[in-house]
Design a protein around this motif. Structure first.
Motif, PDB file in Angstrom:
ATOM      1  N   GLY A  95     -31.781  -0.820 -34.671  1.00 28.81           N
ATOM      2  CA  GLY A  95     -32.504  -1.325 -33.504  1.00 28.81           C
ATOM      3  C   GLY A  95     -31.801  -1.087 -32.187  1.00 28.81           C
ATOM      4  N   GLU A  96     -30.567  -0.549 -32.243  1.00 31.32           N
ATOM      5  CA  GLU A  96     -29.791  -0.397 -31.011  1.00 31.32           C
ATOM      6  C   GLU A  96     -30.396   0.640 -30.070  1.00 31.32           C
ATOM      7  OE1 GLU A  96     -28.496   2.752 -33.721  1.00 31.32           O
ATOM      8  OE2 GLU A  96     -28.824   0.606 -33.975  1.00 31.32           O
ATOM      9  N   SER A  97     -31.013   1.682 -30.624  1.00 29.89           N
ATOM     10  CA  SER A  97     -31.575   2.739 -29.775  1.00 29.89           C
ATOM     11  C   SER A  97     -32.753   2.240 -28.951  1.00 29.89           C
ATOM     12  CB  SER A  97     -32.021   3.926 -30.639  1.00 29.89           C
ATOM     13  OG  SER A  97     -30.925   4.501 -31.301  1.00 29.89           O
ATOM     14  N   CYS A 146     -31.626  -0.816 -26.186  1.00 26.65           N
ATOM     15  CA  CYS A 146     -30.899  -0.380 -24.990  1.00 26.65           C
ATOM     16  C   CYS A 146     -31.676   0.665 -24.194  1.00 26.65           C
ATOM     17  CB  CYS A 146     -29.524   0.171 -25.366  1.00 26.65           C
ATOM     18  SG  CYS A 146     -29.559   1.728 -26.279  1.00 26.65           S
ATOM     19  N   GLY A 147     -32.882   0.998 -24.627  1.00 22.98           N
ATOM     20  CA  GLY A 147     -33.674   2.009 -23.937  1.00 22.98           C
ATOM     21  C   GLY A 147     -34.558   1.418 -22.855  1.00 22.98           C
ATOM     22  N   SER A 148     -35.226   2.304 -22.111  1.00 29.01           N
ATOM     23  CA  SER A 148     -36.129   1.847 -21.052  1.00 29.01           C
ATOM     24  C   SER A 148     -37.442   1.336 -21.627  1.00 29.01           C
ATOM     25  CB  SER A 148     -36.397   2.991 -20.066  1.00 29.01           C
ATOM     26  OG  SER A 148     -36.923   4.125 -20.737  1.00 29.01           O
ATOM     27  N   HIS A 149     -37.784   1.791 -22.848  1.00 25.44           N
ATOM     28  CA  HIS A 149     -38.976   1.304 -23.540  1.00 25.44           C
ATOM     29  C   HIS A 149     -38.510   0.529 -24.765  1.00 25.44           C
ATOM     30  CE1 HIS A 149     -41.563   3.736 -20.986  1.00 25.44           C
ATOM     31  NE2 HIS A 149     -40.765   4.765 -21.211  1.00 25.44           N
ATOM     32  N   LEU A 150     -38.809  -0.761 -24.804  1.00 25.57           N
ATOM     33  CA  LEU A 150     -38.272  -1.632 -25.842  1.00 25.57           C
ATOM     34  C   LEU A 150     -39.072  -1.608 -27.137  1.00 25.57           C
ATOM     35  CD1 LEU A 150     -37.344  -4.754 -23.669  1.00 25.57           C
ATOM     36  CD2 LEU A 150     -35.824  -2.942 -24.478  1.00 25.57           C
ATOM     37  N   ASP A 151     -40.250  -0.966 -27.133  1.00 28.75           N
ATOM     38  CA  ASP A 151     -41.063  -0.941 -28.344  1.00 28.75           C
ATOM     39  C   ASP A 151     -40.439  -0.025 -29.391  1.00 28.75           C
ATOM     40  OD1 ASP A 151     -42.766  -2.577 -27.021  1.00 28.75           O
ATOM     41  OD2 ASP A 151     -44.295  -1.062 -26.608  1.00 28.75           O
ATOM     42  N   ALA A 152     -40.380  -0.511 -30.631  1.00 26.20           N
ATOM     43  CA  ALA A 152     -39.824   0.288 -31.721  1.00 26.20           C
ATOM     44  C   ALA A 152     -40.782   1.410 -32.091  1.00 26.20           C
ATOM     45  CB  ALA A 152     -39.571  -0.600 -32.934  1.00 26.20           C
ATOM     46  N   HIS A 153     -40.256   2.608 -32.307  1.00 24.23           N
ATOM     47  CA  HIS A 153     -41.067   3.756 -32.714  1.00 24.23           C
ATOM     48  C   HIS A 153     -41.018   3.962 -34.218  1.00 24.23           C
ATOM     49  CE1 HIS A 153     -40.570   5.588 -28.407  1.00 24.23           C
ATOM     50  NE2 HIS A 153     -41.259   4.468 -28.437  1.00 24.23           N
TER      51      HIS A 153
END
Length: 219
Positions: free
Chosen positions: A84-86, A89-96
């Motif tokens: 979940g770290e990627s 810490c990203g600009s888009h918090l939704d998991a892909h």
């Protein structure tokens, strides 16, 4: 369930942080622990990710599901690894992707914004924690590169051999045990389970490998 601070101190994410400092650190970070049963969803694709998960025990799978419901196994993660770290810490918090428990597991969650922002008393562990996390993110990228190397091969036999060679290298032995069941391996290789079983049998007959259940040997 109470946290085992001796166990936590041995995890890569807490490398260089004294066991005695862990209770105050985790309290400062607002950490929380959750238990999951086998096949239980930990995080579903499309959900917002605000915490980094640390696997204390068990196995977590990162999977991608297509529009027809077929799942591809991207990474299998074990004790001490992050997930979940990627996204946190990203600009888009939704998991892909989705994460689920491939075995009963216990996960410690750390809110990401508290990791990267020092608290009012400027705890000394923050810089070390960030350094450890960056290193673990790098390790995860290597795992994903291994996955890309495998699925870039043209034939199923080449995919299987590449995966087995990676496992042999990781375990420093030509005889090794893989962490995936046949179904999980098929999902990892983006292959049909029956085709995988058939190809493994052919490879053994051709003298490329020998195997018994999940124990393989490169010949």
């Amino acid at each position: 369930m109470q946290l085992n601070f001796k166990q936590l101190a041995s995890l890569p994410i807490f490398n260089g942080i004294c066991e005695e400092d862990l209770p105050a650190m985790l309290n400062c970070l607002g950490s929380f622990q959750k238990n999951y049963q086998k096949d239980e969803i930990i995080l579903l694709e499309g959900n917002e990710v605000r915490s980094v998960g640390i696997i204390l025990s068990g196995i977590v799978h990162m999977v991608k599901e297509d529009s027809e419901g077929y799942q591809t196994l991207l990474v299998a993660m074990k004790d001490g690894e992050l997930f979940g770290e990627s996204f946190s810490c990203g600009s888009h918090l939704d998991a892909h992707v989705s994460f689920f428990a491939a075995a009963p597991c216990t996960v410690l969650f750390l809110p990401f914004h508290k990791i990267i922002h020092s608290c009012k008393i400027s705890c000394t562990f923050h810089h070390r924690l960030i350094e450890n996390m960056v290193q673990l993110i790098g390790d995860k990228n290597v795992q994903l590169m291994h996955k890309i190397e495998v699925i870039s091969k043209k034939t199923l036999r080449e995919k299987i051999l590449t995966y087995l060679q990676q496992q042999a290298l990781d375990q420093d032995s030509r005889q090794f045990t893989i962490p995936l069941s046949r179904l999980e391996l098929a999902k990892y290789l983006c292959a049909d389970r029956s085709a995988l079983t058939r190809e493994l049998s052919y490879m053994q007959k051709d003298g490329l490998i020998s195997y018994e259940k999940n124990t393989f040997q490169l010949l």
